[in-house]
Design a protein around this motif. Structure first.
Motif, PDB file in Angstrom:
ATOM      1  N   VAL A  42       0.847  -1.196   0.000  1.00  0.00           N
ATOM      2  CA  VAL A  42       0.000   0.000   0.000  1.00  0.00           C
ATOM      3  C   VAL A  42       0.883   1.247   0.000  1.00  0.00           C
ATOM      4  O   VAL A  42       0.633   2.199  -0.744  1.00  0.00           O
ATOM      5  N   ALA A  43       1.922   1.239   0.817  1.00  0.00           N
ATOM      6  CA  ALA A  43       2.837   2.389   0.851  1.00  0.00           C
ATOM      7  C   ALA A  43       3.533   2.565  -0.496  1.00  0.00           C
ATOM      8  O   ALA A  43       3.711   3.692  -0.967  1.00  0.00           O
ATOM      9  N   ARG A  44       3.908   1.448  -1.125  1.00  0.00           N
ATOM     10  CA  ARG A  44       4.535   1.546  -2.445  1.00  0.00           C
ATOM     11  C   ARG A  44       3.563   2.125  -3.465  1.00  0.00           C
ATOM     12  O   ARG A  44       3.934   2.963  -4.293  1.00  0.00           O
ATOM     13  N   GLU A  46       0.961   4.096  -2.858  1.00  0.00           N
ATOM     14  CA  GLU A  46       0.752   5.514  -2.558  1.00  0.00           C
ATOM     15  C   GLU A  46       1.936   6.354  -3.018  1.00  0.00           C
ATOM     16  O   GLU A  46       1.759   7.454  -3.536  1.00  0.00           O
ATOM     17  N   ALA A  47       3.145   5.837  -2.852  1.00  0.00           N
ATOM     18  CA  ALA A  47       4.331   6.552  -3.319  1.00  0.00           C
ATOM     19  C   ALA A  47       4.321   6.670  -4.843  1.00  0.00           C
ATOM     20  O   ALA A  47       4.665   7.716  -5.400  1.00  0.00           O
ATOM     21  N   ALA A  48       3.902   5.612  -5.521  1.00  0.00           N
ATOM     22  CA  ALA A  48       3.822   5.657  -6.978  1.00  0.00           C
ATOM     23  C   ALA A  48       2.778   6.676  -7.429  1.00  0.00           C
ATOM     24  O   ALA A  48       3.005   7.442  -8.374  1.00  0.00           O
ATOM     25  N   LEU A  49       1.613   6.711  -6.753  1.00  0.00           N
ATOM     26  CA  LEU A  49       0.582   7.696  -7.081  1.00  0.00           C
ATOM     27  C   LEU A  49       1.075   9.115  -6.840  1.00  0.00           C
ATOM     28  O   LEU A  49       0.815  10.014  -7.638  1.00  0.00           O
ATOM     29  N   ALA A  50       1.791   9.304  -5.724  1.00  0.00           N
ATOM     30  CA  ALA A  50       2.331  10.636  -5.433  1.00  0.00           C
ATOM     31  C   ALA A  50       3.304  11.060  -6.525  1.00  0.00           C
ATOM     32  O   ALA A  50       3.335  12.226  -6.926  1.00  0.00           O
ATOM     33  N   GLY A  51       4.088  10.120  -7.024  1.00  0.00           N
ATOM     34  CA  GLY A  51       5.027  10.427  -8.103  1.00  0.00           C
ATOM     35  C   GLY A  51       4.327  10.790  -9.394  1.00  0.00           C
ATOM     36  O   GLY A  51       4.834  11.568 -10.195  1.00  0.00           O
ATOM     37  N   LEU A  52       3.142  10.234  -9.602  1.00  0.00           N
ATOM     38  CA  LEU A  52       2.386  10.502 -10.830  1.00  0.00           C
ATOM     39  C   LEU A  52       1.431  11.687 -10.696  1.00  0.00           C
ATOM     40  O   LEU A  52       0.865  12.129 -11.693  1.00  0.00           O
ATOM     41  N   SER A  53       1.240  12.179  -9.484  1.00  0.00           N
ATOM     42  CA  SER A  53       0.203  13.188  -9.248  1.00  0.00           C
ATOM     43  C   SER A  53       0.381  14.441 -10.094  1.00  0.00           C
ATOM     44  O   SER A  53      -0.599  15.119 -10.401  1.00  0.00           O
TER      45      SER A  53
END
Length: 194
Positions: A42-44, A46-53
């Motif tokens: 889940v943390a991975r 969320e980090a990927a989504l944050a990178g794509l935001s």
């Protein structure tokens, strides 16, 4: 080579019942990871989504433009199968993606538009303004998303459009109970609206 003896089944007796506990055969194949080696998917994610935001605005602009083009094709050719399908797919994609991309009000408007396309008995008889308001609302929500007051305005806009669409669908489906049930059901679209 001797096989490990299987642990015995435990039986606890009580005055009114018995509890039978079977040993877990998977216990011997289970391995424990050290606390420092734990992976948090889940943390991975969320980090990927944050990178794509940073891309979300561009993606939503593209999706909103696709809906606008699909509606323009409907205006030009009418509700033939291809135009109707493209407009539905464009609205459906927005419905599915918008909340993830930070545009929950656009998801609700697109859901309302999908419901009209799915449940109106004759799309040619749907008031053109109803389609136009939905398409324009998605455009406005996507383009004005960063303004301070826009989340509350967008929330109110999506609620009103849904109410008008539902009122219309209830009226035209009054003799089609199988559609009325779906129309009166609550939306499944995730909402973060105030």
């Amino acid at each position: 080579m001797a096989k490990d003896k299987a642990p015995a089944i435990q039986v606890k007796s009580y005055p009114t019942h018995h509890v039978i506990t079977q040993p877990n055969p998977l216990k011997k194949v289970l391995s424990r990871a050290e606390e420092k080696d734990l992976d948090d998917p889940v943390a991975r994610a969320e980090a990927a989504l944050a990178g794509l935001s940073g891309e979300f605005k561009s993606w939503m602009d593209t999706e909103a433009e696709r809906l606008t083009k699909a509606y323009a094709a409907v205006l030009k050719t009418g509700f033939d199968d291809d135009a109707c399908e493209e407009m539905f797919r464009a609205a459906h994609d927005i419905k599915g993606d918008a909340a993830t991309f930070g545009y929950p009000a656009a998801a609700e408007v697109a859901d309302s538009l999908c419901r009209i396309i799915e449940h109106a008995p004759d799309l040619d008889k749907v008031p053109a303004e109803l389609f136009e308001h939905h398409v324009n609302a998605v455009q406005a929500i996507v383009h004005d998303h960063t303004r301070y007051h826009s989340p509350t305005v967008a929330a109110e806009l999506s609620r009103r459009l849904r109410r008008v669409a539902d009122d219309y669908l209830i009226q035209v489906n009054r003799n089609r109970p199988e559609h009325l049930e779906a129309i009166l059901a609550p939306s499944l679209v995730p909402s973060d609206l105030p």
